[in-house]
Design an enzyme around this catalytic site. Structure first.
Site, PDB file in Angstrom:
ATOM      1  N   LYS A  76     -74.629  65.917 109.437  1.00 13.52           N
ATOM      2  CA  LYS A  76     -75.237  66.603 108.298  1.00 13.52           C
ATOM      3  C   LYS A  76     -74.180  67.465 107.628  1.00 13.52           C
ATOM      4  O   LYS A  76     -73.389  68.131 108.298  1.00 13.52           O
ATOM      5  CB  LYS A  76     -76.411  67.458 108.781  1.00 13.52           C
ATOM      6  CG  LYS A  76     -77.156  68.191 107.675  1.00 13.52           C
ATOM      7  CD  LYS A  76     -78.319  68.995 108.257  1.00 13.52           C
ATOM      8  CE  LYS A  76     -79.041  69.796 107.193  1.00 13.52           C
ATOM      9  NZ  LYS A  76     -80.184  70.579 107.737  1.00 13.52           N
ATOM     10  N   SER A 152     -84.510  69.899 104.615  1.00 12.05           N
ATOM     11  CA  SER A 152     -83.055  69.943 104.443  1.00 12.05           C
ATOM     12  C   SER A 152     -82.265  68.857 105.164  1.00 12.05           C
ATOM     13  O   SER A 152     -81.183  68.495 104.733  1.00 12.05           O
ATOM     14  CB  SER A 152     -82.516  71.327 104.812  1.00 12.05           C
ATOM     15  OG  SER A 152     -82.381  71.508 106.193  1.00 12.05           O
ATOM     16  N   SER A 176     -86.501  71.660 109.662  1.00 13.56           N
ATOM     17  CA  SER A 176     -85.596  70.703 109.021  1.00 13.56           C
ATOM     18  C   SER A 176     -85.161  69.537 109.893  1.00 13.56           C
ATOM     19  O   SER A 176     -84.526  68.607 109.413  1.00 13.56           O
ATOM     20  CB  SER A 176     -84.358  71.434 108.483  1.00 13.56           C
ATOM     21  OG  SER A 176     -84.709  72.265 107.408  1.00 13.56           O
TER      22      SER A 176
END
Length: 339
Positions: A76, A152, A176
């Site tokens: 990420k 997210s 998230s």
């Protein structure tokens, strides 16, 4: 492994086993992942940075003998550092933000044998409750491209659900990991604080509210990867109690009769959609049939106070991040640079 149709049927444990048995190679797996990014990402917008040269080079070298040796993986684009590669937090203000070292969790991913093939899209600074980012665009759900893939960590979830990689790094403060996993049909576990270190970047994030792990297509991947990344380093402000046995062993261990509570309404008494309610009660009945003690129960809490506390924590954390960036660049934050 010649084609995507064969590649995407396996989880990370399965792919690593194929590499160990020499039924495929790290090079072949990386090529499958890169071809999948090239083919699928224009519709998904899940991957914001492809690291093809580095991944191919790593795959050609002697791979770590770790439990996930040769398996493609995605990071990420927030929360952790990959040496020499920008981490841009889904933000125009953090463009080209680069550190000369690997975060501890990244070091452990590499030690486990994962090959990092790219960085995934995310909401700006991991805060928005929608995977639609001004800097990098919307993250689409592979099951329905008209919908987004979560909050997210939406880019990681979209990539895993589409089969680009079997598991991907994700972070979670208010959902998230869990939200995108639910929206994309994946496994998503938020570890307790102190389970996975944020070293050397920080002792904690969001006063311990934020943690990190993965989204995956199988429970055994979720557990096996946690075995590789869990554990403290010197300087951590606190640690989670060590487990009695490997997390992966829990997957095949009878848990006995568990107490399971569930609620059918949101924090402010909002009813769930009927389809969601039906799925919830179907799951509750299945757990009851397995011999667990299942009951509907709503905890006593004050949503307004919780929201105020989380808002204060988030505001302080974001102010710190933006202030640090301003100190490094000399560029003040503005509405043109931050959502």
């Amino acid at each position: 492994m010649a084609n995507f149709q064969e590649y995407h049927r396996y989880d990370a444990v399965g792919l690593a086993d194929l590499v160990r048995r020499r039924e495929t190679s790290a090079t072949e797996l990386v090529e499958c992942a890169l071809r999948a990014i090239e083919s699928l990402n224009p519709r998904l917008n899940a991957v914001v940075r492809v690291l093809a040269d580095a991944a191919q080079s790593t795959a050609r070298k002697t791979i770590s003998e770790g439990p996930f040796s040769g398996v493609p993986f995605l990071l990420k684009d927030t929360g952790v550092s990959l040496s020499g590669v920008p981490t841009e937090y889904g933000s125009r203000y953090f463009k080209n933000y680069t550190r000369p070292y690997d975060s501890e969790i990244v070091r452990r991913y590499k030690q486990a044998g994962f090959i990092i093939v790219g960085k995934t899209n995310c909401s700006e600074l991991g805060t928005s409750c929608s995977a639609e980012t001004v800097a990098t665009g919307s993250m689409r759900n592979p099951w329905d491209l008209e919908r987004i893939s979560g909050i997210s960590s939406g880019g990681s979830a979209a990539a895993v659900a589409a089969g680009i990689v079997p598991a991907a790094h994700a972070t979670d403060a208010g959902g998230s990991i869990r939200g995108p996993a639910a929206w994309c049909g994946l496994v998503g576990l938020k570890p307790t604080r102190g389970r996975i270190s944020y070293a050397p970047d920080a002792g904690e994030h969001w006063n311990g509210l934020a943690t990190q792990h993965v989204v995956s297509r199988s429970v055994r991947d979720c557990a096996g990867i946690l075995d590789c990344t869990a554990g403290p380093v010197y300087g951590d402000p606190y640690i989670a109690p060590l487990p009695d046995r490997p997390f992966l062993a829990e997957v095949t261990t009878d848990p006995g009769a568990l107490r399971v509570g569930f609620t059918a309404e949101g924090p402010k008494g909002m009813p769930f959609e009927e389809e969601t309610r039906a799925s919830l009660f179907s799951t509750a009945r299945a757990l009851d049939d397995l011999g667990h003690q299942v009951e509907e129960a709503s905890p006593t809490w004050a949503p307004a106070l919780m929201g105020e506390a989380i808002g204060c924590i988030a505001a302080c954390a974001l102010t710190e991040a933006v202030t640090q960036r301003e100190m490094e660049t000399g560029v003040p934050p503005s509405a043109e640079m931050l959502e």
